[in-house]
Every structure is written in C-alpha cells, then in structure tokens.
Scaffold this active site. Structure first.
Site, short mmCIF file in Angstrom:
data_model
loop_
_atom_site.label_atom_id
_atom_site.label_comp_id
_atom_site.label_asym_id
_atom_site.label_seq_id
_atom_site.Cartn_x
_atom_site.Cartn_y
_atom_site.Cartn_z
N ASN A 253 0.18 2.57 0.01
CA ASN A 253 -1.05 3.37 0.03
C ASN A 253 -2.17 2.57 0.70
OD1 ASN A 253 -2.39 5.81 -1.03
ND2 ASN A 253 -3.53 4.44 -2.39
N HIS A 289 -10.57 8.42 2.54
CA HIS A 289 -12.01 8.29 2.23
C HIS A 289 -12.77 8.42 3.55
CE1 HIS A 289 -11.26 7.37 -1.91
NE2 HIS A 289 -10.44 6.39 -1.59
N GLU A 317 -6.32 10.13 -1.93
CA GLU A 317 -7.67 9.88 -2.49
C GLU A 317 -8.74 10.57 -1.65
OE1 GLU A 317 -8.39 5.66 -3.05
OE2 GLU A 317 -6.33 5.27 -3.66
N ASP A 319 -11.75 12.22 -0.02
CA ASP A 319 -13.14 12.67 -0.23
C ASP A 319 -13.87 12.49 1.10
OD1 ASP A 319 -13.60 9.85 -0.31
OD2 ASP A 319 -14.01 9.85 -2.45
O1 9MR Z 1 -12.38 5.28 -8.38
C1 9MR Z 1 -12.24 3.92 -8.68
C2 9MR Z 1 -13.55 3.40 -9.26
O2 9MR Z 1 -13.81 4.01 -10.50
C3 9MR Z 1 -13.47 1.91 -9.42
O3 9MR Z 1 -14.72 1.43 -9.82
C4 9MR Z 1 -13.06 1.28 -8.09
C5 9MR Z 1 -12.96 -0.21 -8.22
O4 9MR Z 1 -12.40 -0.78 -7.10
O5 9MR Z 1 -11.82 1.82 -7.68
C6 9MR Z 1 -11.92 3.16 -7.41
O6 9MR Z 1 -10.74 3.66 -6.84
C7 9MR Z 1 -10.32 3.06 -5.62
C8 9MR Z 1 -8.82 3.14 -5.60
O7 9MR Z 1 -8.28 2.54 -6.73
C9 9MR Z 1 -8.26 2.53 -4.33
N1 9MR Z 1 -8.88 3.06 -3.15
C10 9MR Z 1 -10.32 3.09 -3.14
C11 9MR Z 1 -10.84 3.79 -4.39
C12 9MR Z 1 -12.37 3.89 -4.34
O8 9MR Z 1 -12.96 2.64 -4.43
#
Ligand code: 9MR
Length: 398
Positions: A253, A289, A317, A319
């Site tokens: 991923n 993202h 993921e 957005d």
């Molecule tokens: O959505 C997640 C957020 O709540 C956390 O604070 C963050 C910490 O790194 O991670 C976010 O999710 C991430 C995901 O695990 C991997 N790809 C990027 C996502 C957005 O940061």
C-alpha cells in the site's frame, strides 16, 4: 397506595407524550423507545432498520443534488441513488468502503451512516491495527480497539480491511530505536505479523502488509526495517502474513502512486519481482490522498499496468482535499475529481473496490496535517452529502 407498575408504565409513556427528538437526534429504529417525532424544521428519516434520524429539512438541498439518506430522493433532487456500495457492486465491484476510528464510534448519527451497507460494504480501522496500537511493548499485544471495529463490521454485515502491519510510522520506539541486529529484527517482524494477522484470521478481506516503503523518487524509504534488514523485510512480512491467514488478500500500500511515475514504477517492479520469486502478494493498494484540481490524468493507465502483473488493485484511502473555504466552484471541481478517480477504477475489471479515508469532513485527518486545507470527503461536518457524493455515483454508473 403507590402502584409501581402503573408508575413505570406512565414513565415509559412520557417521552412519547411530551418529547421530540432534536435535529440530528435518533427518532426511530428497531429497539428505539424514545421520541419518534422531530423538532420543527427537521424530518425523521430512516437510515437503517436500526436507526432513524431527525435531519434538517433544508439539508436535503445543501451542496448536493441528493438526499441525506442516499436511499430516496429529496425534493429538488435530481438522482435516485441507493448508496455508494450498492452502486459499486452493481458496477461489478466487490465493495465501496470507509475508514473509521474508535473515538468516532460514540457518535451515533455518524455510526448509523457508517453501518449502512448501502453506502459501505467494508470498513478499515484508521489506527487501531497499527503497530503502536497492537504491540506497544515487545511481545505484549493489545487487540481491544481493533476487535471493536471488527465486531461492528460483523454486526453490520460488512467486510474489514486490515491496516497495517509493517510501516515506518506509528511504530513504538522499542522497535524504531531498539538497535536490533538483522536476525532479531526479522524475528520481531515475523512475530508481529503472524500474531496480529493470526488474531483476526478469517475476519479480514485484505491486509496492507507493508505500507509506504518507497520514497517519491522510487528508492526505498529509510526505515528501521530497510536499514536493518534491507529489501528482504518485504518478503519476510508477506510470507509471515500468508502463513497467518491463508485466505486474506495481501497488499502493498502506498500514496503518490495514483498516476504513472517513478514511485508507481518502483511498486510495479517490486511486485513483479516478488511474484517471480513466489512471494505471496495479491494486491496493490493505491491510497489516493489527492488534491482538488490536481488529479493525475494517467490513473487508468497506471491501474492497468498494475493489474497486468496478475494482482488486484484497490483505492484504499481516497480523499480529495482543497484549500478552505470550500466554495461552490471547488466543491464542483471536487465532484469531477471524485468521478475521474472512480471511473478509472470502474474501467479496469481487477480494480476491485474503493475505500475513502473516513466518509465525513468531521473526522478527516486532513485539517490537522495540512493547515488551511480540508473538506476532502463526500459528507460535510454535519453529515450532509456534498456534490462529491454525486461524483462517486456518476463514476460507478457512467
Ligand atoms: O488517519 C490516520 C490518522 O488518524 C493518524 O493520526 C495518522 C498518523 O500517521 O495516520 C492516518 O492514516 C494514515 C494511514 O495510516 C496511512 N496513509 C496516510 C494516512 C493519513 O495520514
């Protein structure tokens, strides 16, 4: 003489006799004993068999042409959609899904939409299966928050994506600063992957076994895993994952691999090499993202290249953020951008589904990470659908 039975009966009648639910409050559903009428200016709308909600009458037309329920048309609506997952499945996909996180699960209007299988057929824990959550100290595992989300999905009849076992971030310092030698860190990775994936064996559709292992130029990212073990940490993790749950799909991923480019080429070459070596890998997760107005033009071509390797692809993921405030023009561009991404997945049979990184701007990770940016998701902070929702529907139905 005081008649307890009569008094109890009277008490249970009082809410029906006197109260109305507030806007956004619950107003019905199986097991609900509270008020079934709504405060002035709002209407009781069934969200699922178990949850009806008082929605502001005006919300049916704010920023969207669809109703807040997704299941029926509001006055003035131009579409009669039945939900993002329903439409994705009708297009031949496996699911449309959303990430979620444990602190959000006390928000019952939020949970009602999350739990609606017309909208979401799969959910991903945003944080609670990560290394810092599951093995905060060596050999000491904690599954409580992950279990909560898996159990919610099971109760709803939804699938789960497991996220994520080997990632450089949200890694406890006992791993990142442990100064372990090669052999010790290999056994730590094997133990973590096999214990975490083994715990949820049979409950997970797909695991992000390794996450974000490349830099944008396609070189390996510096991490305790790469720096100590070298590229062999990747097959080590996949082999342990397959042994722990032979039926889970195993994914690599990453972000910035939506369109073609150096990073996508690195993922392509690695997956090709892993498959040639017989390493068990089933899928490539494209995080997605993205930024409004900057969606790559090569998404479909890139997905086609990935799937030519004999693996499936999913957006894991998605957005699409913007610089705030969200103007009508930006929301309209965002709608087009969502449609572009979804239609690229729709066009490639082995692009099996799309997950958005939570569904409402209320719980998006974006504003706390990118100052001044946000509004990245298809529902706004008030759980009202935005034009992006219609863009997703259009992407699956065009
Ligand atoms: O959505 C997640 C957020 O709540 C956390 O604070 C963050 C910490 O790194 O991670 C976010 O999710 C991430 C995901 O695990 C991997 N790809 C990027 C996502 C957005 O940061």
């Amino acid at each position: 003489m005081f008649n307890l039975a009569a008094f109890s009966t009277l008490l249970t009648l009082i809410p029906f006799a006197t109260a109305q639910s507030a806007v956004w409050g619950q107003c019905g559903g199986i097991g609900w004993t509270g008020p079934t009428t709504c405060a002035a200016g709002s209407t009781c709308v069934p969200q699922s068999d178990y949850y009806s909600q008082c929605l502001p009458s005006s919300s049916t037309t704010i920023g969207s042409t669809t109703s807040p329920t997704g299941s029926s048309s509001a006055p003035g609506s131009t579409s009669t959609v039945t939900g993002l997952n329903t439409v994705a499945k009708a297009a031949g996909k496996l699911y449309f899904g959303s990430a979620t996180d444990n602190p959000e699960l006390s928000d019952s209007p939020y949970v009602a939409i999350l739990s609606d299988t017309k909208e979401f057929g799969i959910i991903t824990p945003g944080n609670s299966m990560k290394w810092d959550a599951t093995e905060p100290s060596r050999g000491s595992f904690s599954f409580t928050n992950g279990d909560t989300i898996v159990n919610l999905a099971k109760a709803n009849g939804q699938m789960v994506r497991g996220h994520t076992t080997v990632w450089y971030s949200q890694l406890p310092s006992w791993v990142s600063s442990g100064n372990f030698d090669n052999a010790t860190l290999i056994s730590i990775v094997q133990n973590h992957v096999s214990t975490v994936i083994g715990h949820w064996k049979g409950s997970i559709y797909a695991w992000d076994v390794v996450n974000e292992i490349f830099n944008d130029d396609g070189t390996y990212r510096s991490s305790v895993f790469y720096n100590t073990i070298g590229p062999a940490f990747v097959p080590t993790a996949f082999n342990a994952a397959r042994a722990a749950d032979p039926n889970a799909k195993l994914y690599i991923n990453d972000y910035n691999i939506e369109g073609t480019g150096a990073k996508s080429t690195a993922v392509y070459n690695l997956v090709k090499s892993l498959k040639a070596q017989g390493v068990p890998i089933d899928g490539i997760g494209i995080q997605g993202h993205l930024i409004v107005g900057q969606v790559p033009s090569t998404i479909q071509q890139n997905i086609e290249q990935f799937t030519s390797l004999g693996v499936e692809v999913a957006f894991t993921e998605l957005d699409i953020r913007m610089t705030l405030p969200a103007t009508a023009a930006l929301l309209d561009q965002q709608k087009n951008d969502y449609q572009t991404v979804i239609s690229a997945c729709n066009a490639v049979p082995k692009c099996i589904g799309v997950t958005i990184w939570d569904y409402t701007d209320k719980y998006s990770w974006v504003p706390s990470t990118f100052s001044g940016q946000g509004a990245a998701l298809p529902w706004d902070e008030n759980l009202v659908k935005k034009p992006a929702y219609d863009g997703i529907i259009a992407g699956w139905t065009q």
